[in-house]
Design a protein around this motif. Structure first.
Motif, short mmCIF file in Angstrom:
data_model
loop_
_atom_site.label_atom_id
_atom_site.label_comp_id
_atom_site.label_asym_id
_atom_site.label_seq_id
_atom_site.Cartn_x
_atom_site.Cartn_y
_atom_site.Cartn_z
N SER A 46 0.84 -1.21 0.00
CA SER A 46 0.00 0.00 0.00
C SER A 46 0.87 1.25 0.00
CB SER A 46 -0.90 0.03 1.24
OG SER A 46 -1.70 -1.12 1.29
N VAL A 47 1.87 1.26 0.88
CA VAL A 47 2.76 2.43 0.92
C VAL A 47 3.43 2.61 -0.44
CG1 VAL A 47 4.83 3.39 1.96
CG2 VAL A 47 3.14 2.27 3.40
N GLY A 48 3.87 1.49 -1.04
CA GLY A 48 4.53 1.59 -2.34
C GLY A 48 3.60 2.17 -3.39
N VAL A 49 2.38 1.65 -3.45
CA VAL A 49 1.43 2.13 -4.47
C VAL A 49 1.09 3.60 -4.24
CG1 VAL A 49 -0.93 1.89 -5.29
CG2 VAL A 49 0.47 -0.14 -4.95
N LEU A 50 0.85 3.97 -2.97
CA LEU A 50 0.51 5.36 -2.67
C LEU A 50 1.67 6.29 -3.02
CD1 LEU A 50 -1.35 4.98 0.74
CD2 LEU A 50 -2.33 5.74 -1.41
N THR A 51 2.90 5.85 -2.70
CA THR A 51 4.06 6.68 -3.02
C THR A 51 4.19 6.85 -4.53
OG1 THR A 51 5.14 5.73 -1.09
CG2 THR A 51 6.51 6.99 -2.59
N ALA A 52 4.08 5.74 -5.25
CA ALA A 52 4.23 5.81 -6.70
C ALA A 52 3.18 6.73 -7.30
CB ALA A 52 4.14 4.41 -7.29
N ALA A 53 1.92 6.54 -6.86
CA ALA A 53 0.84 7.39 -7.39
C ALA A 53 1.10 8.84 -7.02
CB ALA A 53 -0.50 6.92 -6.84
N GLY A 54 1.52 9.07 -5.77
CA GLY A 54 1.78 10.44 -5.33
C GLY A 54 2.87 11.10 -6.15
N ILE A 55 3.97 10.37 -6.38
CA ILE A 55 5.08 10.94 -7.15
C ILE A 55 4.62 11.24 -8.58
CG2 ILE A 55 7.34 10.44 -8.16
CD1 ILE A 55 7.79 10.88 -5.37
N TYR A 56 3.87 10.31 -9.16
CA TYR A 56 3.42 10.52 -10.54
C TYR A 56 2.55 11.77 -10.62
CZ TYR A 56 1.30 9.73 -15.08
OH TYR A 56 0.89 9.88 -16.37
N MET A 57 1.65 11.92 -9.65
CA MET A 57 0.76 13.08 -9.67
C MET A 57 1.53 14.37 -9.41
SD MET A 57 -2.21 11.92 -10.39
CE MET A 57 -3.55 12.91 -9.80
N VAL A 58 2.53 14.29 -8.54
CA VAL A 58 3.31 15.51 -8.25
C VAL A 58 4.06 15.96 -9.50
CG1 VAL A 58 5.37 16.29 -7.02
CG2 VAL A 58 3.53 15.21 -5.76
N LEU A 59 4.38 15.02 -10.38
CA LEU A 59 5.14 15.38 -11.58
C LEU A 59 4.24 15.92 -12.70
CD1 LEU A 59 7.69 12.44 -11.72
CD2 LEU A 59 8.03 14.75 -10.89
N ARG A 60 2.93 16.03 -12.46
CA ARG A 60 2.04 16.61 -13.49
C ARG A 60 2.26 18.11 -13.59
NH1 ARG A 60 2.14 13.66 -16.58
NH2 ARG A 60 3.76 12.82 -15.28
N LEU A 61 1.64 18.72 -14.62
CA LEU A 61 1.96 20.11 -14.93
C LEU A 61 0.98 21.12 -14.34
CD1 LEU A 61 3.00 19.61 -18.65
CD2 LEU A 61 4.47 19.85 -16.66
N ARG A 62 -0.16 20.66 -13.81
CA ARG A 62 -1.15 21.61 -13.28
C ARG A 62 -1.21 21.51 -11.76
NH1 ARG A 62 -4.14 24.52 -17.21
NH2 ARG A 62 -3.45 23.74 -19.22
N ARG B 146 -4.87 33.54 -14.10
CA ARG B 146 -5.66 32.67 -14.97
C ARG B 146 -4.82 31.54 -15.56
NH1 ARG B 146 -10.58 34.75 -16.64
NH2 ARG B 146 -11.43 35.87 -14.86
N ASP B 147 -3.90 31.07 -14.78
CA ASP B 147 -3.00 30.02 -15.28
C ASP B 147 -2.71 29.10 -14.12
OD1 ASP B 147 -1.17 28.45 -16.49
OD2 ASP B 147 0.33 30.01 -16.83
N ASP B 148 -3.02 27.83 -14.25
CA ASP B 148 -2.74 26.92 -13.13
C ASP B 148 -1.59 25.99 -13.46
OD1 ASP B 148 -4.06 25.35 -14.94
OD2 ASP B 148 -5.20 24.23 -13.45
N HIS B 149 -0.67 26.44 -14.31
CA HIS B 149 0.54 25.65 -14.54
C HIS B 149 1.45 25.73 -13.32
CE1 HIS B 149 -0.51 25.66 -18.84
NE2 HIS B 149 0.09 24.49 -18.79
N VAL B 150 2.15 24.64 -13.08
CA VAL B 150 3.08 24.61 -11.95
C VAL B 150 4.37 25.30 -12.33
CG1 VAL B 150 4.44 23.09 -10.51
CG2 VAL B 150 2.09 22.51 -11.01
N ASN B 151 4.78 25.08 -13.57
CA ASN B 151 6.12 25.52 -13.96
C ASN B 151 6.13 26.95 -14.46
OD1 ASN B 151 7.06 23.05 -13.32
ND2 ASN B 151 6.92 22.24 -15.40
N ASP B 152 7.22 27.61 -14.18
CA ASP B 152 7.42 28.98 -14.62
C ASP B 152 8.18 28.93 -15.94
OD1 ASP B 152 7.77 31.62 -14.87
OD2 ASP B 152 9.47 31.74 -13.51
N ARG B 153 7.43 28.93 -17.04
CA ARG B 153 8.09 28.80 -18.35
C ARG B 153 7.61 29.91 -19.25
NH1 ARG B 153 9.41 23.43 -19.49
NH2 ARG B 153 9.95 24.11 -21.57
#
Lengths: 721, 130
Positions: B8-24, B99-106
């Motif tokens: 469970s910890v592994g799956v939650l961590t993997a899902a969390g990391i994947y979601m953290v790496l999204r752009l919004r 009016r922009d919910d991007h995470v990255n400053d590009r």
């Protein structure tokens, strides 16, 4: 180089430049003998000695020549301090003394020559032997000592240095140090000879302004005294031995026995004597071939140190700029990826090099119900990742995950955690729903498939690592006895409570909890302040002007309004109950605070913000502040009984109609926790809700929008049927 | 059971990391929430697992689970709510202001179609970009 020559003599030969040597000598008892000290100090000293000696030979300014010669000699002494033997330390001390005498004398003669001939440029000087006989004698004695000619003190310490060099093995080669030391001594002899021969021998120079002659005693007296010391030590080194020995003893600091060797001129036909002869002869040969060598040196254009330094610094700056711009390009996502990969790499290294504890615990059996919960959790998580672009679906699935975790806590003997997780889950989902009110409902597809694949790979590896780590911990035993046994044993005796988790929170680790509720309060105030800032700026107009979305049916359905209002006192009572039992049964201030917050939020949701806030008379900041104050005052109360901050006590009270019950001061602290959590949660949610307010919505004059018993029920704009 | 918790910890961590790496911002917030779950369970599990041994003292009972990680995780759960709330208000403020919910400053990112009104604010200049 710009200082008057006596100052140069003082700084360059005796004091300032020797400060570093003094430091190394003081560190000698602690650090010498280690490999790092030996390689770094001896290596640096050796390289410095040779390079500086070569540079000194080709300098035309008298003082520049002497200055680089000083650098070379300091390299020599450094090398001796690095070898780590007591004999090396003694040689170093002796050479410090000898170098101070002959080098100071030479700096002063350079000053005299500059003063008399009007120049320090060796190429413009010559034939001063006849014009300045006294200066010539002084310079001759001092420079021959520097060259390492017998019967001068420079010879003695240089012999000791060469002898030490023959015994030193650097980088696995027994020849490296002796050869380099001889080369250094050779160039040292060469520049010493050049100083003497090129200035005092050869033809007189007609272009000398004025006619140089010996100065008065006031100017040649001081170097003469120094040169006398050069000769006396050189002839009768035994005179200097007590001084050298006492300083050497200070350097050694008892870490090594005093070397038995004595300072003397003749040691027999030793290798060092041969190396000395090579150096002196070679130096003389170099001087004879000086003119072509100098032309070659000038043609080769040896790089200046400043150029090298600038090139290195520029190169490093370019390198770091390249790295920084590649890694730190403003994309937070990239930072997160780099961070994750780094953590995995470090953990992988630890895993590969360290020893994992052997499995020592039997695994608990898997029962069907927990298995079902696990399945729900894993499936919900995977579907969440798959469907995350629909943000509402993601939120619902997040709630499923949270619920499964709280059930897991309950199953695994953590009732307090289960209660907390459950109530936090509720307020978190409400919070995110409020936020989704303003954010886009969908996440568009932006990243290319390759990037998603990369992120998936990173996530999979991190997840695998985390899972493996947890599993290793779970099947292994504690590496040291935990302090939990103390908590279990003293919870009732010392803290007066049977719920150990709660006693830890409000008593054993009360100070931690005190800090944590303050952090929570600060977070809520940050949210409040940000909301204020947003509402006082241009965002406010945009919020007010956003199009009204279609709402489903009534904003405040009657059934929900009635149910929430009826339930309000019930939930408040449950909150009080959870709070009061917290010390002995699952519950306590944290959970009670969350439960009461949910009760209040229900009113906001059912009856509307305007209605609820019109009836909410205590500002939430005040509740947070009261909570911190109550908790703090409870802690301070202990001071009046001479006990440290947050010391708790408890007793049993009996008020006649009730059964005997317990009162603990920790309960006052828990009340602070309760108020702080309640205030913080409410202030956060209230701030989000304030963003959603539109102008023109005022609190209804009635308690309930829809009231069948009222004749003039407002038109809800919704036809029956 | 240990395997279930670890996975469970592994799956939650993997899902969390994947979601953290999204752009919004919203997926990132969901990702941090998942990571909070994973970390909390991780901390809790460091006291080892026990069934039916709650740390509530009872007469005649001698086996209790480790109470200390529970106390630490309890405050962590509440604090992570505060953290989530702060992150959400920051994300919300950024979105409402720009009016922009991007995470990255590009700054080099081309203006997207769904940000039509942003172009209106800035005039036609950005419309010339590819």
């Amino acid at each position: 180089m710009a200082a008057p020559t006596p100052v140069s003599a003082y700084l360059h030969s005796a004091t300032m430049v020797k400060a570093g040597l003094f430091l190394m000598a003081r560190l000698w008892p602690v650090l010498s003998g280690t490999d790092a000290w030996f390689v770094i100090v001896t290596g640096t000293g050796l390289v410095t000695m040779v390079i500086a000696a070569v540079i000194a030979l080709f300098k035309n300014d008298l003082k520049a020549l002497l200055a680089f010669s000083t650098v070379s000699h300091l390299g020599l002494i450094t090398m001796l301090l690095g070898t780590g033997t007591a004999f090396g330390a003694m040689a170093a001390v002796f050479h410090i003394l000898n170098h101070a005498t002959f080098k100071a004398a030479l700096f002063m003669t350079a000053g005299i020559i500059d003063h008399e001939a009007g120049t320090r440029d060796i190429t413009r000087l010559g034939g001063l032997r006849k014009l300045m006989p006294v200066t010539f004698v002084i310079t001759a004695l001092a420079s021959l000592s520097m060259a390492g000619i017998p019967f001068f003190n420079g010879f003695l310490s240089k012999e000791m240095m060469l002898e030490e060099a023959t015994r030193t093995t650097l980088l696995g080669s027994p020849l490296l140090v002796p050869v380099l030391a001889t080369v250094g001594a050779l160039f040292s002899a060469a520049y010493a000879f050049r100083y003497l021969v090129h200035v005092f021998f050869g033809p007189k120079r007609e272009e000398n302004p004025g006619l140089p002659h010996d100065p008065g005693f006031g100017m040649w007296g001081p170097p003469a005294v120094l040169v006398a010391a050069v000769v006396v030590i050189g002839v009768a080194p035994a005179l200097a031995e007590p001084l050298v020995r006492s300083v050497t003893a200070a350097v050694l600091g008892g870490a090594a026995p005093m070397p038995g060797a004595h300072l003397r001129i003749w040691h027999g036909l030793t290798p060092a004597l041969g190396m000395s002869a090579i150096a002196v002869t070679g130096g003389a040969v170099l001087l004879m071939a000086f003119a072509p060598l100098a032309r070659a040196w000038a043609a080769a254009g040896p790089p200046a140190a400043k150029t090298i330094f600038d090139a290195i610094v520029d190169g490093l700056a370019l390198l770091s700029r390249t790295i920084t711009e590649r890694l730190h390009d403003g994309a937070l996502t990239r930072y997160a990826a780099i961070f994750s990969v780094t953590v995995v790499a470090v953990a992988g290294h630890a895993w590969a090099t360290g020893a994992a504890p052997a499995p020592a615990r039997d695994m608990l059996p898997v029962e069907p119900l927990p298995l079902a919960g696990w399945l729900l959790l894993v499936v919900a998580t995977l579907v969440l990742v798959r469907q995350h672009r629909n943000r509402f679906v993601a939120l619902v699935l997040l709630g499923v995950v949270g619920l499964m975790i709280s059930i897991g806590f309950a199953y695994l003997s953590a009732p307090d955690l289960a209660l907390t997780q459950l109530s936090v889950e509720v307020v978190t989902v409400i919070l995110l729903l409020l936020a989704l009110n303003f954010l886009p409902r969908e996440t568009p597809v932006e990243s290319p498939a390759g990037l998603r694949l990369r992120d998936g790979a990173i996530a999979a590896v991190v997840g695998l690592g985390a899972g493996a780590l947890v599993f290793t911990i779970l099947v292994g035993d504690f590496s040291a006895p935990t302090i939990s046994a103390y908590h279990l044993a003293n919870s009732y005796k010392g803290g007066g409570g049977t719920n150990v988790v709660n006693v830890i929170l409000v008593d054993f680790r009360g100070y931690d909890t005190f800090g944590e509720i303050i952090v929570l309060g600060i977070a809520a105030l940050v949210i409040y302040a940000t909301t204020e800032a947003l509402l006082s700026g241009p965002v406010r107009a945009r919020l007010l002007n956003r199009p009204v979305e279609k709402v489903a049916g009534d904003a405040h359905p009657m059934m929900m309004v009635v149910v929430t209002r009826v339930m309000m006192p019930l939930i408040l009572m449950v909150g009080v109950y959870i709070f009061l039992r917290g010390h002995n049964e699952p519950g306590g201030g944290f959970i009670a605070g969350l439960v009461v917050a949910i009760a209040v939020v229900m009113q906001y949701m059912a009856s509307g913000y305007a209605w609820a806030s019109a009836r909410q008379r205590v500002p939430y900041h005040g509740i947070i502040g009261a909570g911190v104050l109550v908790a703090g005052l409870t802690g301070i109360g202990a001071w009046f009984f001479g006990a440290p901050f947050l010391t708790s006590t408890f007793g049993y009270v009996r008020i006649p109609p009730l059964a005997e019950f317990e009162l603990a001061t920790a309960m006052g602290f828990d009340l602070g926790v309760f108020l702080c959590v309640l205030g913080a949660v409410m202030l956060s949610l209230d701030s989000f809700a304030r963003l959603a307010r539109r102008a023109g919505i005022e609190a209804s004059e009635f308690d309930i929008d829809i009231d069948p018993s009222r004749d003039d029920a407002p038109d809800t704009g919704k036809a029956e049927g | 059971m240990e395997l279930l918790v670890a996975s469970s910890v592994g799956v939650l961590t993997a899902a969390g990391i994947y979601m953290v790496l999204r752009l919004r911002t919203f997926p990132v917030i969901v990702g941090t929430a998942l990571l909070s779950y994973a970390v909390n369970v991780f901390l809790f599990a460091s006291g080892r697992l026990a069934v039916n041994q709650p740390p509530i003292l009872r007469d005649g009972v001698s086996a209790y689970t480790d109470p200390l990680p529970q106390a630490l995780v309890l405050t962590a759960i509440v604090i992570s709510f505060g953290m989530t709330a702060v992150v959400v208000i920051v994300a919300l403020g950024a979105y409402l202001s720009s009016r922009d919910d991007h995470v990255n400053d590009r700054p080099d990112r081309p203006i997207r179609q769904d940000h039509q009104d942003r172009q209106d604010h800035h005039g036609g200049g950005e419309g010339a970009q590819p």
